[in-house]
Structure formats: C-alpha cells, structure tokens
Design a protein around this motif. Structure first.
Motif, short mmCIF file in Angstrom:
data_model
loop_
_atom_site.label_atom_id
_atom_site.label_comp_id
_atom_site.label_asym_id
_atom_site.label_seq_id
_atom_site.Cartn_x
_atom_site.Cartn_y
_atom_site.Cartn_z
N LEU A 265 15.79 29.90 -19.61
CA LEU A 265 16.21 31.04 -18.79
C LEU A 265 15.00 31.70 -18.13
O LEU A 265 15.00 31.99 -16.93
CB LEU A 265 16.99 32.04 -19.65
CG LEU A 265 17.39 33.34 -18.95
CD1 LEU A 265 18.32 33.05 -17.77
CD2 LEU A 265 18.09 34.29 -19.94
N GLU A 266 13.96 31.94 -18.93
CA GLU A 266 12.77 32.59 -18.39
C GLU A 266 12.10 31.71 -17.34
O GLU A 266 11.55 32.21 -16.35
CB GLU A 266 11.77 32.91 -19.52
CG GLU A 266 12.28 33.95 -20.52
CD GLU A 266 12.67 35.27 -19.87
OE1 GLU A 266 11.92 35.75 -19.00
OE2 GLU A 266 13.75 35.79 -20.21
N TYR A 267 12.15 30.40 -17.55
CA TYR A 267 11.57 29.46 -16.57
C TYR A 267 12.29 29.58 -15.22
O TYR A 267 11.65 29.67 -14.18
CB TYR A 267 11.66 28.03 -17.12
CG TYR A 267 11.43 26.97 -16.07
CD1 TYR A 267 10.18 26.81 -15.48
CD2 TYR A 267 12.47 26.15 -15.65
CE1 TYR A 267 9.98 25.84 -14.50
CE2 TYR A 267 12.28 25.19 -14.67
CZ TYR A 267 11.03 25.04 -14.10
OH TYR A 267 10.83 24.11 -13.12
N VAL A 268 13.63 29.61 -15.26
CA VAL A 268 14.37 29.72 -14.01
C VAL A 268 14.05 31.05 -13.32
O VAL A 268 13.85 31.10 -12.10
CB VAL A 268 15.89 29.53 -14.25
CG1 VAL A 268 16.68 29.78 -12.97
CG2 VAL A 268 16.17 28.12 -14.75
N LYS A 269 13.92 32.12 -14.11
CA LYS A 269 13.55 33.42 -13.51
C LYS A 269 12.17 33.34 -12.85
O LYS A 269 11.94 33.89 -11.78
CB LYS A 269 13.51 34.52 -14.59
CG LYS A 269 14.86 34.91 -15.16
CD LYS A 269 14.62 36.08 -16.12
CE LYS A 269 15.75 36.28 -17.08
NZ LYS A 269 15.39 37.22 -18.16
N ALA A 270 11.25 32.63 -13.51
CA ALA A 270 9.89 32.49 -12.96
C ALA A 270 9.94 31.74 -11.64
O ALA A 270 9.31 32.16 -10.65
CB ALA A 270 8.99 31.73 -13.96
N VAL A 271 10.70 30.67 -11.60
CA VAL A 271 10.78 29.87 -10.37
C VAL A 271 11.38 30.72 -9.23
O VAL A 271 10.85 30.72 -8.11
CB VAL A 271 11.59 28.57 -10.58
CG1 VAL A 271 11.82 27.85 -9.26
CG2 VAL A 271 10.87 27.66 -11.56
N VAL A 272 12.43 31.48 -9.55
CA VAL A 272 13.05 32.31 -8.50
C VAL A 272 12.04 33.32 -7.96
O VAL A 272 11.87 33.47 -6.74
CB VAL A 272 14.32 33.02 -9.05
CG1 VAL A 272 14.81 34.10 -8.10
CG2 VAL A 272 15.42 31.99 -9.31
N GLN A 273 11.31 33.99 -8.86
CA GLN A 273 10.37 35.01 -8.40
C GLN A 273 9.22 34.39 -7.60
O GLN A 273 8.81 34.92 -6.57
CB GLN A 273 9.81 35.78 -9.60
CG GLN A 273 10.85 36.65 -10.28
CD GLN A 273 10.31 37.26 -11.55
OE1 GLN A 273 9.62 38.28 -11.50
NE2 GLN A 273 10.60 36.65 -12.68
#
Ligand code: G1P
Length: 296
Positions: A265-273
């Motif tokens: 989940l945190e990885y996907v948030k990082a990619v989006v940001q």
C-alpha cells in the motif's frame, strides 16, 4: 569539524521481499520501479548528492539483477546511440555515475545486523553510512547531510528518526531520548533503543527511518549481538549495546517527505506521489488523477 564526513555507504539488499511475491520470485524488491527508475537508484542518488562516493550493496544469492543494473551495457548503449536516443542513453548510464558500486553476498538471511557486518572490510576503520532502500527521502528535503555533519562533529552514532503515531511504532526500531529531552527538538540525544516494541510499552514514538551513520565500533558490537526480534541479528540491538557502553548516540528528527516502498500500500502511495512530480508525465498524470478521483 572534528573529523571528515563519512564517504562510504552500505545498502542492505539481501532480503527475500516476501511482501512483494510473486514479483520477487525473480525481480529483487530493491528494483521495484518508481515510474521507471528502481527505488534502489533513488537511494544511491541520495547518498551521492551528500558526498558519499563508494557504495557497498549487500545482496543474497540469486539477486544478480542488482549488479547487472549498475554495470555498463555496451550493447544497449550502441543500440541507443545508433537510434539517436540521447535521453535513453543518459538514463542507462546515470546509476553507475552516481558512485563507485561494490557488491558482497550475504550467505544466509540472518538479519539487518548481519548484513551490515558484511561491511567491515569495506569500511576499513572509517565511519559507515547505512541506507535502507525501503525508505525514500524526498530529494527536496534534508536529512543525510545534517546527519553526516553531526557525526563528523560529535563522532559516535547518528540516527535518522521520524515521529510516528504510537500505534505504528511496533513496525520500527524505537529510540528513547535522554530523560528531560525537549520532545519538539530536531536533534536529540538518545539513551536507549528497542526493536519493534509493543506500542503500549514503547519508550517514545521516535522511529528509526533507515538512515544511520555508524562508527567502526559497530562491528565488534555486532559480533557480540545475539539474535533478537524475528530471531535475526538486529542492528538496533548492536547500537543499543554501544549506547550502554557510553558511545554517544544522536538522533536527527526528520519532518520532511518520506516514502515507504517496503509495503504494497505504501509503495503504491509513493509511486502516485512521485509520478505526480515526474518531469515528463507529472502534469498529465496529475490532471488524470484529479479527474479520476472526482469521477469515482
Ligand atoms: C528495519 C529496522 C528498523 C527500522 C526500519 C526502518 O526494519 O530493523 O529498526 O525502523 O527498518 O524502515 P524492517 O522494516 O526491515 O522490518
């Protein structure tokens, strides 16, 4: 400054990456893309822009893709040259230009402390920076430079910290400031550490954020450290041992932007940001994302 700034870094990249299966069956977790750049390259870039010129990557068997990534690929270079793809050519040369990269293999998964112990020969009596590649620090925000200056000035151990909600401290190493320390200070003296405490008993909400500057004494301390949490040799426990022996431990509390690529989940948030501020796709992606969110 009492000493010169550390110029050697170790990046542990030997884990199995089980949270990212099935991908990590054949792709090292450290090479997961942030748009099209592996997370590991962003961490090497952070070390490089802070004056670190040599990086030792600790890998495990079967992770030769990491060494391949940092090695020159003459065939691909020729192909891109012939096509006149200057941007592609620069992009594949970039990683190797950041620092001199060395590799060492960890024979068994005995934990972060054991991975760091593999850097003893490389450090050769100098201070060693350790950067955990799951943690990304935004390049616009400052942490490692401050840590290196403090370590050069004071010696001892310097740790990067973030203040997290109490419910989350159990995911991290936890640093306890000396009694009476100002809880709002950005630089704190640390009295004790504990790896992955129960949030109810945690001595603080200051979490280790995967950035360390370590003196050569760490290697003796690691040799004396028995397996701890998860039955692994914990770097946190070796630092704790040195703290108790009177080695000064300083924490730098980072209040900037940080991304965690160690969890899906945190990885996907990082990619989006990070995709939102990508020089080529950032504005189109942001416009699409706004529209998508308003529509769903
Ligand atoms: C490791 C360290 C922990 C630290 C964390 C930061 O834990 O053992 O002390 O707080 O990295 O990301 P891991 O995430 O490997 O479980």
């Amino acid at each position: 400054m009492a000493h010169r700034r550390a110029r050697l870094a170790l990046i542990p990249a030997a884990g199995r990456g089980t949270r990212f299966l099935p991908l990590t069956k054949s792709v090292p977790k450290e090479l997961v893309p942030i748009v099209s750049t592996p997370a590991l390259e962003l961490v090497v870039a952070e070390a490089s822009r802070n004056g670190v010129s040599e990086v030792l990557i600790v890998v495990s068997k079967g992770k030769s893709a990491i060494a391949d990534y940092f090695a020159p690929d003459r065939g691909l270079e020729t192909l891109l040259q012939e096509k006149g793809d200057a941007a592609g050519l620069a992009s594949i040369r970039h990683a190797a230009q950041l620092a001199t990269i060395h590799h060492v293999e960890q024979s068994a998964p005995r934990g972060l402390g054991d991975a760091v112990a593999h850097g003893e020969h490389f450090a050769a009596g100098e201070a060693l920076v350790v950067l955990l590649p799951d943690d990304l620090i935004d390049e616009r925000d400052e942490l490692l430079g401050t840590m290196l200056d403090l370590q050069a000035d004071r010696g001892g151990i310097v740790l990067g910290l973030i203040d997290v909600p109490r419910a989350e401290i159990g995911k991290y190493g936890c640093a306890a400031p000396v009694p009476g320390a100002d809880p709002t200070a950005d630089v704190v003296n640390i009295a004790d550490l504990v790896e992955k405490p129960d949030p109810r008993d945690a001595p603080s909400t200051l979490a280790l954020v995967g950035r360390y500057v370590l003196p050569p004494e760490i290697f003796d301390a690691l040799r004396e450290t028995q397996p701890g949490a998860n039955d692994e040799i914990q770097l946190t426990d070796a630092i704790r041992r040195l703290a108790r022996d009177g080695v000064p431990v300083t924490g730098v509390v980072f209040r900037g932007r940080r991304y965690d690529t160690g969890d899906r989940l945190e990885y996907v948030k990082a990619v989006v940001q990070l995709a939102g501020r990508h020089p080529e796709i950032g504005s189109d992606f942001t416009a699409w994302l706004r529209e998508y969110v308003s529509r769903t």
